[in-house]
Design an enzyme around this catalytic site. Structure first.
Site, PDB file in Angstrom:
ATOM      1  N   ARG A 161      29.705  43.766  34.073  1.00  0.00           N
ATOM      2  CA  ARG A 161      31.139  43.549  33.866  1.00  0.00           C
ATOM      3  C   ARG A 161      31.378  43.066  32.443  1.00  0.00           C
ATOM      4  O   ARG A 161      31.007  41.938  32.101  1.00  0.00           O
ATOM      5  CB  ARG A 161      31.691  42.531  34.864  1.00  0.00           C
ATOM      6  CG  ARG A 161      33.143  42.144  34.574  1.00  0.00           C
ATOM      7  CD  ARG A 161      33.863  41.495  35.740  1.00  0.00           C
ATOM      8  NE  ARG A 161      33.359  40.170  36.059  1.00  0.00           N
ATOM      9  CZ  ARG A 161      33.987  39.321  36.891  1.00  0.00           C
ATOM     10  NH1 ARG A 161      35.125  39.695  37.481  1.00  0.00           N
ATOM     11  NH2 ARG A 161      33.471  38.145  37.157  1.00  0.00           N
ATOM     12  N   ASP A 440      34.092  29.933  38.652  1.00  0.00           N
ATOM     13  CA  ASP A 440      34.155  30.609  37.363  1.00  0.00           C
ATOM     14  C   ASP A 440      35.552  30.422  36.799  1.00  0.00           C
ATOM     15  O   ASP A 440      36.336  29.603  37.292  1.00  0.00           O
ATOM     16  CB  ASP A 440      33.731  32.075  37.473  1.00  0.00           C
ATOM     17  CG  ASP A 440      34.696  32.917  38.310  1.00  0.00           C
ATOM     18  OD1 ASP A 440      35.783  32.435  38.678  1.00  0.00           O
ATOM     19  OD2 ASP A 440      34.352  34.075  38.606  1.00  0.00           O
TER      20      ASP A 440
END
Length: 520
Positions: A161, A440
């Protein structure tokens, strides 16, 4: 290091010549020159659409693309090595993490250069080194006490990603302009590893974050075609799963898949960022005030609706519909708390597989077998793409305001978790264990946007107290007084307070916070 108007701007000595060799840098430069102007245009379009939402409009289906939503078309066939994606694990591209995740028993490991990586120069480039070595099966890590870590013969398939289109990599300049960070992350992995992956029977597979419009998917498709042509790799070799993690994109699922149909590997329910996007997109709507973050789960109507629509759209188009993240960390030393936490994970994964998802995400290796057992029990084939669904999801279903209370505890949790995460992020760590959850950037985004929304609209807590600038400022000061002081913590407090009490809402906290990574 300067040539052909390409530069690496560093105060450090390590310019990573094995990763940033001349050919790789030229590849990045040509990509940036070709496509950077379109990134600016797309970001400007985001701002224009947000101005409409701020004036009272709501996201909706696009009448001009009705034919794409109603016509019968399917994406390219799924490559053999990613037909079964029942459990995927994610994490930053740190060396030990890469080895452990690939060896975890999951079907896929997504190496994350975005929300779980603090984008220091060292993190970004060491991550690329780690992926290069992992692809070639030569990655090892010598732990000071636990011995040698190395890759198993059988391991997960690698996805990558890159950072979102809104971010820049300020250390790498092309024609005196910072390269889009997404180009930097995608380009280096593709340049160094695409041919090697193909030779080993796999391919360059990606996750695309935070898309808001099908035109952004079109940009990525053009980048994929250009990159494959540049490297003399057949078009269609690249496959990408789009993280459906913004509210506007929920109304363009068919269109996004259509733009990427020769390179598509489906959609994923990026649940935490989706909550953040709901708050951010509808920030000017006083009738869309969200309750405590803990109250907004996947059974909330707007979340359940978007999850089911992902399944319906993906299966109609012949691609994977991936479920959301289980962020829990196994709790050591408290068997009862651990049992309750794992039961919540089981319930969530059971719901996903019974709804029709083809796989799910976990954040910790200790959850891989739990999730796999549930999908093995209810999903007898390698995926459920052939499973028909008859979900009826309206525009309003995707917009229903979640119900629940706003509490002092919820406000304090947002302050605590938001500041702690920002502190870790500007310290160089983007994947942070907090209160038995692996957090995150999405968590901090929810935390600070919720506080901002509550202040902006003068929301009241369940005890009748109005949330305003003075209350939030005083609570932040009380929190700070209970911590061990440091310059970085002071900076994190300042960032959080500015973001949560300013007159305007910053689109992404990582944009202002990035300045502290590049100057310190």
């Amino acid at each position: 290091m300067l040539f052909n108007h390409i530069g690496v701007r560093l105060e450090r000595s390590d310019t990573y010549p094995d990763i940033l060799d001349r050919q790789a840098m030229e590849f990045l430069a040509e990509m940036s020159r070709q496509f950077r102007p379109r990134v600016k245009e797309l970001l400007d379009n985001r701002k224009s659409r947000q101005e409409k939402y701020d004036s009272g409009q709501l996201p909706s289906y696009d009448n001009t693309t009705l034919n794409i939503r109603t016509d019968d078309w399917v994406a390219a066939p799924i490559p053999e090595d990613i037909r079964d994606r029942r459990v995927e694990i994610t994490g930053p591209p740190e060396r030990k993490m890469v080895i452990n995740a690939l060896n975890s028993g999951a079907n896929v490991f997504m190496a994350d250069f975005e929300d779980s990586m603090s984008p220091t120069w060292v993190n970004a480039l060491e991550g690329q080194r780690n992926l290069r070595d992992a692809v070639r099966k030569r990655i090892t890590y010598q732990h000071p006490t636990k011995g040698l870590y190395k890759l198993n013969a059988e391991h997960a398939v690698l996805f990558v990603r890159p950072r979102g289109l809104h971010l820049e990599e300020s250390h790498f300049l092309v024609d005196n302009l910072a390269i889009p960070a997404s180009f930097f992350d995608f380009g280096l992995h593709f340049y160094h590893n695409a041919k090697e992956l193909v030779d080993r029977g796999s391919g360059p597979y990606f996750y695309l974050p935070k898309l808001e419009h099908y035109a952004e998917a079109r940009l990525w498709n053009d980048i994929f075609n250009w990159s494959q042509d540049y490297m003399n790799i057949p078009r269609g070799t690249i496959r990408a799963t789009v993280l459906l993690e913004t509210l506007p994109a929920a109304f363009q699922m068919d269109e996004i898949l259509y733009e990427l149909k020769d390179h598509s590997a489906g959609l994923n329910c990026g649940r935490w960022d989706y909550i953040f996007s709901y708050i951010k997109t509808l920030r000017a709507h006083p009738d869309r005030i969200t309750p405590d973050r803990a109250e907004i789960g996947m059974t909330a109507h707007f979340m359940n609706s978007y999850s089911k629509r992902v399944i319906q759209v993906c299966h109609r188009r012949g691609v994977h519909a991936m479920g959301g993240m289980a962020a829990q960390i196994p709790i050591r030393g408290d068997d009862n708390a651990n049992h309750l936490a794992l039961e919540r994970v089981r319930e969530d994964k059971r719901r996903e597989v019974l709804d029709g998802h083809d796989g799910t995400w976990v954040a910790h290796p200790g959850l891989v077998s739990l999730a796999k057992d549930i999908f093995d029990e209810y999903m007898r084939d390698c995926n459920q793409i052939g499973k028909e669904t008859s979900y009826k999801i309206s525009e309003e279903d995707l917009l229903v305001m979640p119900s629940g209370d706003i509490t002092r505890e919820g406000l304090l949790q947002n302050i605590d978790v938001g500041i702690r995460y920002i502190h870790a992020w500007i310290s160089g760590n983007g994947c942070v264990p907090l209160y038995n959850l692996m957090e995150d950037a999405a968590t901090a985004e929810i935390s600070r946007t919720q506080v901002w929304q509550w202040v902006r609209h003068g929301a009241e807590m369940s005890n009748g107290t109005k949330i305003d600038h003075d209350l939030v400022t005083s609570l932040i000061a009380e929190w700070k007084a209970g911590q061990e002081s440091s310059e970085l913590l002071d900076t994190a407090v300042e960032i959080f307070q500015n973001l949560s009490t300013s007159g305007t809402l910053e689109d992404f906290l990582t944009i202002p916070a990035y300045e502290y990574l590049t100057t310190n």
